[in-house]
Design a protein around this motif. Structure first.
Motif, short mmCIF file in Angstrom:
data_model
loop_
_atom_site.label_atom_id
_atom_site.label_comp_id
_atom_site.label_asym_id
_atom_site.label_seq_id
_atom_site.Cartn_x
_atom_site.Cartn_y
_atom_site.Cartn_z
N GLN A 187 2.78 -7.41 2.60
CA GLN A 187 2.02 -7.47 3.84
C GLN A 187 0.54 -7.56 3.52
O GLN A 187 0.12 -7.26 2.39
CB GLN A 187 2.30 -6.25 4.72
N PRO A 232 -3.07 -6.39 3.03
CA PRO A 232 -3.49 -5.06 2.58
C PRO A 232 -4.51 -4.41 3.51
O PRO A 232 -5.43 -3.70 3.04
CB PRO A 232 -4.08 -5.34 1.20
N CYS A 291 -2.68 -2.39 10.34
CA CYS A 291 -1.74 -3.05 11.24
C CYS A 291 -2.44 -3.60 12.47
O CYS A 291 -3.25 -2.91 13.10
CB CYS A 291 -0.68 -2.03 11.66
N SER A 302 0.07 -3.32 -0.29
CA SER A 302 0.84 -4.41 0.31
C SER A 302 2.33 -4.14 0.31
O SER A 302 3.07 -4.69 1.13
CB SER A 302 0.58 -5.72 -0.46
N TYR A 303 2.75 -3.31 -0.64
CA TYR A 303 4.17 -3.01 -0.78
C TYR A 303 4.26 -1.74 -1.62
O TYR A 303 3.31 -1.38 -2.32
CB TYR A 303 4.89 -4.17 -1.48
N GLN A 310 4.31 1.31 1.05
CA GLN A 310 3.68 0.22 1.78
C GLN A 310 2.87 0.78 2.94
O GLN A 310 3.34 1.64 3.69
CB GLN A 310 4.75 -0.73 2.31
N GLY A 311 1.63 0.31 3.07
CA GLY A 311 0.77 0.78 4.14
C GLY A 311 -0.05 2.00 3.81
O GLY A 311 -0.91 2.40 4.60
N PHE A 360 2.29 -13.33 2.76
CA PHE A 360 2.17 -12.14 3.59
C PHE A 360 3.19 -12.21 4.71
O PHE A 360 3.24 -13.19 5.45
CB PHE A 360 0.75 -12.03 4.16
N ASP A 361 4.02 -11.16 4.80
CA ASP A 361 5.09 -11.11 5.79
C ASP A 361 6.00 -12.33 5.66
O ASP A 361 6.50 -12.86 6.66
CB ASP A 361 4.51 -11.00 7.20
N SER A 418 -2.41 -8.72 10.40
CA SER A 418 -1.64 -7.83 9.56
C SER A 418 -0.42 -7.24 10.27
O SER A 418 -0.52 -6.79 11.42
CB SER A 418 -2.53 -6.68 9.07
N ASN A 459 1.16 -4.89 8.43
CA ASN A 459 1.31 -3.75 7.51
C ASN A 459 1.28 -2.46 8.33
O ASN A 459 0.29 -1.75 8.37
CB ASN A 459 0.19 -3.77 6.47
#
Length: 219
Positions: free
Chosen positions: A59, A61, A64, A98-99, A161-162, A194-195, A214, A216
């Motif tokens: 996702q 970085p 959200c 990102s993960y 992640q996140g 990304f995604d 995002s 994320n």
């Protein structure tokens, strides 16, 4: 025979070894040492030559729901992504993993320099400044450069992640506050996804920008 020669030459005969067991033990120890060395080499080499696993669902970085501009420019290097927020100040914005994975680098790449929110035109540093690298397994890694302050994570730490790992800054060789980001497969940089969507940044022949929002959002 050796006794006869000794009697002829006047020299005492050379004694035979009375420690065959000791010699065998030494050979066994040497053999075990060689096996241990081979095992150690295999532990290091085999993961490096194993084919990479499937790409994780990376996702952006950043937080959200935020929309950021992703870009590159001539001389930036292939696959490198610079991220700038579309709205608001870049300084100090959260940088997120990102993960999930394990932190393998967290410190200074090159030198920090003197660019801060209070002195944005201060002296540049070298390299990536404050940075983080995360191993996601399957020979996949991400890198996060030019962070404002020392990373919020440590080498060896497991992150999800996140999870926040730092703040956007302009340390190292940076002209303005932004996040320099890379995805790596094995030893090579690759196009960032990304995604599940390719970023479109594959080379630095020309300037290129794109906007992404995002997803994320944790978990």
């Amino acid at each position: 025979m050796s006794g006869i020669l000794g009697a002829v030459t006047g020299q005492p005969p050379r004694p035979r070894s009375h420690h065959p067991r000791r010699n065998r033990v030494a050979l066994v120890v040497l053999a075990l040492g060689a096996v241990a060395a081979l095992v150690a080499v295999a532990v290091v080499v085999v993961p490096l030559v194993r084919p990479p696993g499937p790409r994780p669902l990376f996702q952006l970085p950043v937080a959200c729901g935020e929309t950021w501009q992703l870009g590159t420019y001539p001389g930036h290097d292939d696959y490198d992504v610079d991220l700038f927020p579309v709205e608001g100040e870049a300084w100090g914005r959260p940088v997120l993993a990102s993960y999930g994975g394990r932190v393998t680098e967290a410190g200074v790449n090159g030198s920090v320099g003197g660019r801060t929110p209070q002195d944005p035109e201060g002296p540049r540093g070298r390299g990536g400044g404050y940075w983080v690298k995360i191993d996601h397994g399957g020979r996949w890694e991400t890198q996060y450069l030019h962070l404002l302050e020392p990373p919020m994570v440590e080498v060896g730490q497991r992150v999800e992640q996140g999870e926040q790992i730092g703040k956007v800054g302009s340390t190292g060789n940076s002209g303005a506050p932004h996040l320099h980001y890379e995805q790596r497969r094995g030893w090579e940089k690759v196009e960032a996804h990304f995604d599940g969507v390719p970023s479109g940044i594959t080379h630095d022949d020309t300037e290129y920008t794109v906007r992404r929002t995002s997803n994320n959002c944790g978990g």
